[in-house]
Enzyme design. Structure first.
Site, short mmCIF file in Angstrom:
data_model
loop_
_atom_site.label_atom_id
_atom_site.label_comp_id
_atom_site.label_asym_id
_atom_site.label_seq_id
_atom_site.Cartn_x
_atom_site.Cartn_y
_atom_site.Cartn_z
N VAL A 1 0.83 -1.20 0.00
CA VAL A 1 0.00 0.00 0.00
C VAL A 1 0.87 1.25 0.00
CG1 VAL A 1 -1.93 -1.16 1.10
CG2 VAL A 1 -0.28 0.05 2.52
N CYS A 2 0.25 2.35 -0.43
CA CYS A 2 0.93 3.65 -0.51
C CYS A 2 1.59 3.95 0.85
CB CYS A 2 -0.11 4.71 -0.85
SG CYS A 2 0.57 6.37 -0.92
N PRO A 3 2.84 4.43 0.91
CA PRO A 3 3.67 4.88 -0.21
C PRO A 3 4.62 3.83 -0.78
CG PRO A 3 4.66 5.55 1.84
CD PRO A 3 3.42 4.76 2.21
#
Lengths: 338, 72
Positions: B10-12
């Site tokens: 997941v981001c980042p």
């Protein structure tokens, strides 16, 4: 069980949301250190690169951040040192590289105290204020103008200083002003980058320990109460940081009311716990600049307490709380402030 | 073509891994990124363009998406 698994297992049940990103980062670093590892950081134009090293010197986690502690937390999350449940929450506060580069565009090489201090001064000079609050495991910072209208709110960030730096790009006029003010200013991070210095962090004697290494030689070292403060003092010791900051911080340690460094505690955990307690009592925290970063604790916009700190408002809040019976909560004060 | 599969990240993290991969490539080399994080769908192309890399294609594959970037 490998290094990462050992650290993760030993931390089971010990990481608390109340202690936030910063408290968590320190706790994980302490355990990494107990197992023989450490964190290493490098200044770069776009911020800080980091790695977690195991007991054999192998890299077991990598990260990036706007300054050392969030870069270290990133590497801890990337390396798998956190349980999946906590990792899911912590990653919300990890800086997106695009945002990191926007911060670096204002003042790069992993320096945040300088642009943040300038931002506080500028906002307050124009009649505005800067407020901080907890969000998930992180801190969110909001700039207000003189009419108490929101100028910008930053992303969920590592701590008040990181949160302020991260909020700056979302206030373009303010960011442009700060960038212009700082364009000729000496940048310690740039010097470290050009000299290819490494900054190592681990724990010794229950305190954060930092060494700055150049071509394999230690040129500066320090042992203090949190990663950021220790790193800055190590830079002072290495002759990298300006004399003004060095003198200010030396004086601060003399007046520090809590001496967390002697108690095996860290400023991030205590600061996060404090702001959590404040918010439960409907108290708000604004941040200013008066030689030192200053925290202003308020109830219904009325000032209840004020405190000075070093690299981050957590230390300022702790100072403010130590001065006030009403704000003290569970804080252990070892040196009463008059 | 270089390949990077960051599904499940997941981001980042997807952009972090993409950036590291691109930094290690030579100019003119092409990278295929497979990801399923919705934020990365915008951040990876945005970052690529900010650094003058060419986003050759972006395809939605249902559960994941595929971005092809050429380093400039």
């Amino acid at each position: 069980m490998d290094f990462v698994e050992r650290v993760r297992k030993n931390l089971e049940g010990k990481l608390k949301r109340e202690e936030g990103n910063c408290g968590t980062c320190h706790k994980v670093l302490k355990e990494i250190s107990k197992q023989g590892g450490k964190a290493i950081t490098w200044e770069r134009p776009d911020g800080i690169a980091s790695a977690i090293i195991d007991e054999r010197g192998e890299i077991v986690g990598r990260g990036e951040g706007i300054t050392w502690p969030p870069a270290i937390l990133f590497a801890q999350a990337e390396g798998g040192f956190l349980s999946k449940e906590i990792e899911r929450e912590i990653v919300k506060s990890l800086e997106c590289i695009i945002d990191m580069e926007k911060v670096a565009d204002i003042y790069g090489y992993g320096r945040v105290v300088t642009p943040v201090a300038a931002a506080y001064t500028e906002v307050i000079k124009n009649g505005g204020r800067v407020s901080i609050n907890r969000n998930s495991w992180g801190i969110q910072v909001t700039f207000y103008d003189e009419s108490d209208k929101i100028i910008a709110t930053g992303p969920i960030s590592y701590c008040p200083t990181c949160g302020t730096a991260s909020a700056l790009p979302r206030a373009p006029e303010l960011a442009a002003k700060i960038k212009d003010q700082l364009k000729e200013k000496r940048n310690t991070g740039k010097e470290k980058y050009e000299r290819n210095l490494e900054t190592h962090f681990n724990y010794k004697n229950d305190r954060v320990y930092c060494e700055i290494i150049e071509k394999g030689q230690v040129i500066g070292r320090a042992m203090k109460c949190c990663i950021a403060y220790t790193g800055v003092i190590a830079e002072v010791h290495a002759g990298l940081a300006g004399l003004k900051w060095g003198a200010l911080f030396k004086e601060y340690c003399k007046v520090c009311p809590v001496k967390l460094c002697r108690e095996g505690k860290n400023t991030g955990a205590v600061g996060n716990q404090l702001i959590t307690d404040f918010e439960k009592k409907a108290l708000t925290t604004d941040v200013g600049m008066n030689t030192y970063i200053t925290a202003l604790i308020k109830r219904d916009h009325q000032l209840l307490g004020k405190g000075i700190g070093t690299v981050c408002a957590f230390s300022s809040m702790i100072y403010a709380a130590a001065k006030s019976i009403e704000l003290r909560s569970d804080l252990e004060v070892v040196k009463e402030i008059k | 073509m270089e390949k990077l599969d960051v599904r499940g990240k997941v981001c980042p993290l997807p952009l972090f891994y993409t950036k590291r991969k691109v930094e290690g490539m030579k100019i003119g080399e092409v990278l295929e990124v497979i990801a399923d994080d919705l934020t990365a769908k915008s951040t990876i192309p945005q970052w690529s363009r900010m650094h003058n890399h060419e986003v050759i294609s972006m395809e939605d594959k249902g559960d994941f998406f595929r971005i092809v970037i050429k380093k400039h």
